[in-house]
Design a protein around this motif. Sequence first.
Motif, PDB file in Angstrom:
ATOM      1  N   UNK A 104      33.973 -15.708  67.746  1.00  0.00           N
ATOM      2  CA  UNK A 104      33.734 -16.207  66.387  1.00  0.00           C
ATOM      3  C   UNK A 104      32.241 -16.271  66.103  1.00  0.00           C
ATOM      4  N   UNK A 105      31.472 -16.704  67.081  1.00  0.00           N
ATOM      5  CA  UNK A 105      30.018 -16.760  66.907  1.00  0.00           C
ATOM      6  C   UNK A 105      29.461 -15.364  66.656  1.00  0.00           C
ATOM      7  N   UNK A 106      29.946 -14.379  67.411  1.00  0.00           N
ATOM      8  CA  UNK A 106      29.460 -13.011  67.268  1.00  0.00           C
ATOM      9  C   UNK A 106      29.913 -12.370  65.954  1.00  0.00           C
ATOM     10  N   UNK A 107      31.089 -12.742  65.481  1.00  0.00           N
ATOM     11  CA  UNK A 107      31.666 -12.087  64.305  1.00  0.00           C
ATOM     12  C   UNK A 107      31.251 -12.716  62.975  1.00  0.00           C
ATOM     13  N   UNK A 108      30.673 -13.879  63.023  1.00  0.00           N
ATOM     14  CA  UNK A 108      30.395 -14.638  61.791  1.00  0.00           C
ATOM     15  C   UNK A 108      29.687 -13.800  60.730  1.00  0.00           C
ATOM     16  N   UNK A 109      28.667 -13.093  61.118  1.00  0.00           N
ATOM     17  CA  UNK A 109      27.944 -12.270  60.145  1.00  0.00           C
ATOM     18  C   UNK A 109      28.312 -10.791  60.235  1.00  0.00           C
ATOM     19  N   UNK A 110      28.863 -10.386  61.379  1.00  0.00           N
ATOM     20  CA  UNK A 110      29.137  -8.962  61.595  1.00  0.00           C
ATOM     21  C   UNK A 110      30.437  -8.488  60.956  1.00  0.00           C
ATOM     22  N   UNK A 111      31.468  -9.340  60.936  1.00  0.00           N
ATOM     23  CA  UNK A 111      32.784  -8.907  60.465  1.00  0.00           C
ATOM     24  C   UNK A 111      33.547 -10.113  59.909  1.00  0.00           C
ATOM     25  N   UNK A 117      40.168 -14.225  60.997  1.00  0.00           N
ATOM     26  CA  UNK A 117      41.353 -14.135  61.849  1.00  0.00           C
ATOM     27  C   UNK A 117      41.182 -14.988  63.097  1.00  0.00           C
ATOM     28  N   UNK A 118      40.065 -14.849  63.774  1.00  0.00           N
ATOM     29  CA  UNK A 118      39.806 -15.631  64.983  1.00  0.00           C
ATOM     30  C   UNK A 118      39.769 -17.118  64.648  1.00  0.00           C
ATOM     31  N   UNK A 119      39.137 -17.472  63.550  1.00  0.00           N
ATOM     32  CA  UNK A 119      39.038 -18.879  63.147  1.00  0.00           C
ATOM     33  C   UNK A 119      40.408 -19.495  62.880  1.00  0.00           C
TER      34      UNK A 119
END
Length: 164
Positions: A104-111, A117-119
């Motif tokens: 979630x940390x990695x995807x916050x701004x990237x996707x 979905x992860x959240x």
Amino acid sequence: MLKVDHAGEHGAVNIYRAQILVAHWTAPHMTPVLRYFLEHELGHRALFWGQLQARGVRRCHSYVLCGVGGWTLGLVTGLLGASAIAATTYAVESVVLQHLLEQRRQLETADPDAFDTVSRIIAEEQEHHDHGRDAMQAGAFWPPILTPVVRASTEAVIWLGMRL
């Protein structure tokens, strides 16, 4: 990342299915919560499958491994009884939560779609984790043995899936 998540959810579905199968004899009081958790995992698997389909991506090569491994783990721990079932849930979800929180940390701004979905899944996985932790019986034989083994196995499957 999403491919591995999808495969992992398939493993979780199979863990709960196998545990439910044998818990009727070894821990009948646990079958309602196992069915409840299974419904969550089926939903999680469907969410990740939707993300893969939206991207035109095939499922992970580790999907079958996760399914067979999950079924085997669920069957064995289901046969061992309530404390083994609880320890397995706690151990698997400990690793899964760390993995999802990092994603979630990695995807916050990237996707943003994958982030959402992860959240959506994290709260239910936390519920499973907490229930497993609370259901482990103090002084029971299986939790101190199973917890590190299941954690290490779960981490190994994620590591392998990320490389296939």
